[in-house]
Design a protein around this motif. Structure first.
Motif, short mmCIF file in Angstrom:
data_model
loop_
_atom_site.label_atom_id
_atom_site.label_comp_id
_atom_site.label_asym_id
_atom_site.label_seq_id
_atom_site.Cartn_x
_atom_site.Cartn_y
_atom_site.Cartn_z
N THR A 1 8.00 1.44 3.88
CA THR A 1 7.20 1.98 2.86
C THR A 1 8.03 2.41 1.47
O THR A 1 7.40 2.30 0.53
CB THR A 1 7.10 3.73 3.37
OG1 THR A 1 6.60 3.49 4.78
CG2 THR A 1 6.29 4.37 2.39
N ALA B 1 6.70 1.30 -2.17
CA ALA B 1 6.92 2.15 -3.37
C ALA B 1 7.65 1.75 -4.56
O ALA B 1 7.35 2.14 -5.57
CB ALA B 1 7.55 3.50 -2.87
N ALA C 1 11.92 6.02 -4.15
CA ALA C 1 10.92 5.28 -3.21
C ALA C 1 11.79 5.80 -1.68
O ALA C 1 10.93 5.96 -0.70
CB ALA C 1 11.23 3.83 -3.43
N ILE D 1 0.82 3.65 -1.55
CA ILE D 1 1.80 3.74 -0.76
C ILE D 1 1.32 3.97 0.58
O ILE D 1 1.80 3.56 1.66
CB ILE D 1 2.84 4.91 -1.28
CG1 ILE D 1 3.50 4.40 -2.63
CG2 ILE D 1 3.60 5.40 -0.32
CD1 ILE D 1 4.04 5.53 -3.19
#
Length: 517
Positions: free
Chosen positions: A123, A127, A138, A319
């Protein structure tokens, strides 16, 4: 002296105004609670998690809403959110059945450790490279949204009960993964360089070990004390149980361990200890859990400013796509490689990683710590939780049915307070016969329930009657089964066996296909 008297008079004049404000506050709070309780009914019919409706109430009475209440105290929100999470985890632990969670503990532990690491990494990379966030921001977002929420998952799965292994994994994962996620968010939100990865792993392992040890110890000692010390009033037992659970959190946190894991494990020990006046305790904890959820979600809705969310909507959607379509499935596949689980269960676990209150509360940590762009982090997390809960929530029951994982024939205890049943150590089981159940066409006498269990009532087409041994059961019937404590599990296994295999199901079998002697 004259000046002092004038101050006293001024204070006396202010008192009626303060009481008036208190009355207004109580009125507003009671109205909000009534609306929130009504929202539970709406969410149960629509399939939407109730958290969305509670957040909507907070947004509606906050900035840009009908109430236009300005609230921007992130630190107060974080403190109240932590307190609410303690109550929610305690209520979840008290309702966790050890026999269902025990087989799922290794898989849940893998998802809560290795799975969290995979989710954070994937993830955060999305980001950073797709949205353009700095690595610190992030990583914070990746850690914040890696925590799943049991309340959000089970609020949309009440009408589609799942196999015990799936529910056990989901429930244990949501209880365990809060602890490492909190540690990661705090580490990434601290000023200065982030600790090396091996130091973070060591810190997480140490805090989890301390929290687990304290939680189990406090839970065992609390259960032992409540079983051997007779309190003067039955209403004191629910208060004592919740006090023990909160004490486990405080002790774990003060010992530099995971307080969240401590309160969950202590509550799970208490919930499986067969304490006195347990139905009253369970109802009290459930009420407190609802109150904590309502207050927490409304407060989080107040904290957000709707017109500031527009610029962060698309980053949140991007995201969220990385999280739900890449990070979560990869997390499930890699974490569960050592375990033999059907692909259907893995698919449902991948889609059932709902995010709820925990990520939004954790998003206040960088705001309190003064991290750069922390308000944007909060906005992205808020939009992500709302949008993807709105998408995933209503589709979870549909996916469970398509994967043929629904198990509506499984018996469930009724939450009924009854002193005679408590003294006799009895249980009331409610069984719904779905369309796919092979219990259709079976006579009550052919259920062959163990001695000590009996079908006492059948509800059919809105009417109830006492069945005879020759009464034929039909699809859509609801059965009320009374079972003594020693045969409660055997009665449930037998009902499940008949639901899967019909009248020829093996005695006390769970698959309905083989005879068990």
């Amino acid at each position: 002296m004259a000046r002092t008297r004038s101050q006293v008079r001024a204070r006396r004049k202010e008192r009626p105004l303060t009481v008036h404000h208190l009355n207004q506050l109580l009125l507003v709070c009671s109205l909000v609670l009534l609306v929130a309780v009504a929202a539970v009914r709406i969410s149960s019919r629509s399939g939407l998690p109730s958290l969305l409706l509670y957040l909507g109430i907070g947004v509606a009475i906050g900035q840009d809403g009908i109430g236009n209440v300005t609230f921007n105290n992130a630190e107060l929100t974080q403190v109240i959110g932590y307190a609410a999470l303690v109550v929610i985890l305690a209520e979840g632990g008290l309702g966790t059945k050890w026999k269902e969670v025990k087989p799922a503990l290794p898989a849940a532990a893998a998802l809560s450790t290795l799975g969290v690491a995979v989710s954070v990494g994937v993830t955060a990379a999305g980001a950073h490279y797709l949205v353009g966030l700095e690595w610190r921001q992030a990583l914070i977002i990746g850690a914040v949204v890696s925590s799943t929420d049991a309340a959000a998952v089970f609020s949309v799965l009440r009408k589609v009960p799942l196999p015990s292994r799936v529910t056990g994994v989901l429930e244990a994962e949501s209880g365990f993964n809060d602890a490492p996620v909190v540690i990661l968010v705090v580490a990434f939100s601290t000023a200065g360089p982030v600790d090396a990865w091996y130091l973070l792993i060591g810190k997480i392992a140490l805090e989890l070990a301390i929290g687990a040890a304290i939680g189990l110890a406090v839970g065992w000692l609390g259960a032992y004390g409540l079983r051997h010390v007779a309190l003067p009033a039955s209403g004191l037992y629910p208060i004592a149980v919740m006090a023990i659970a909160v004490a486990a959190y405080a002790a774990g946190a003060m010992a530099h361990g995971s307080g969240f894991l401590a309160v969950y494990l202590a509550s799970m020990v208490l919930g499986n200890a067969k304490l006195p006046h347990w139905p009253a305790t369970r109802g009290f904890a459930e009420g407190l859990g609802w109150l904590a959820q309502i207050g927490m979600f409304v407060l989080l809705g107040l904290l957000v400013t709707p017109h500031d969310l527009l610029d962060d909507t698309w980053p949140a959607i991007v995201i969220g796509l990385v999280l739900t379509m890449v990070a979560r499935p990869l997390e499930v596949v890699l974490s569960l490689l050592p375990f033999r689980m059907p692909w259907q269960e893995k698919a449902l676990l991948s889609w059932a990683g709902l995010r709820g209150a925990v990520p939004i509360i954790l998003a206040t940590i960088p705001m309190v710590g003064g991290v750069e762009d922390s308000q944007r982090i909060f906005n992205i997390v808020f939009v992500l939780v709302v949008v993807y809960t709105l998408i995933q929530g209503p589709t979870l029951p549909w996916l469970a049915r398509k994967l043929r994982l629904g198990d509506s024939s499984e018996a469930a205890d009724l939450g009924i307070e009854s002193a005679p049943l408590e003294r006799l150590r009895g249980h009331l089981l409610s069984v719904d016969i779905p369309k796919e159940s092979r219990m259709h066409g079976v006579e009550v006498g052919e259920l062959r329930l163990p001695q000590g269990a009996a079908v006492t009532l059948v509800v059919r087409d809105g009417e109830s009657f006492v069945p005879l041994p020759a009464t034929v059961l039909r699809r859509g019937d609801e059965l009320l089964v009374v079972a003594t404590d020693p045969v409660r599990d055997a009665a449930e296994k037998r009902l499940r066996a008949v639901g899967h295999g019909g009248k020829l199901a093996g005695w006390l079998g769970t698959d309905g296909g083989k005879h068990q002697s």
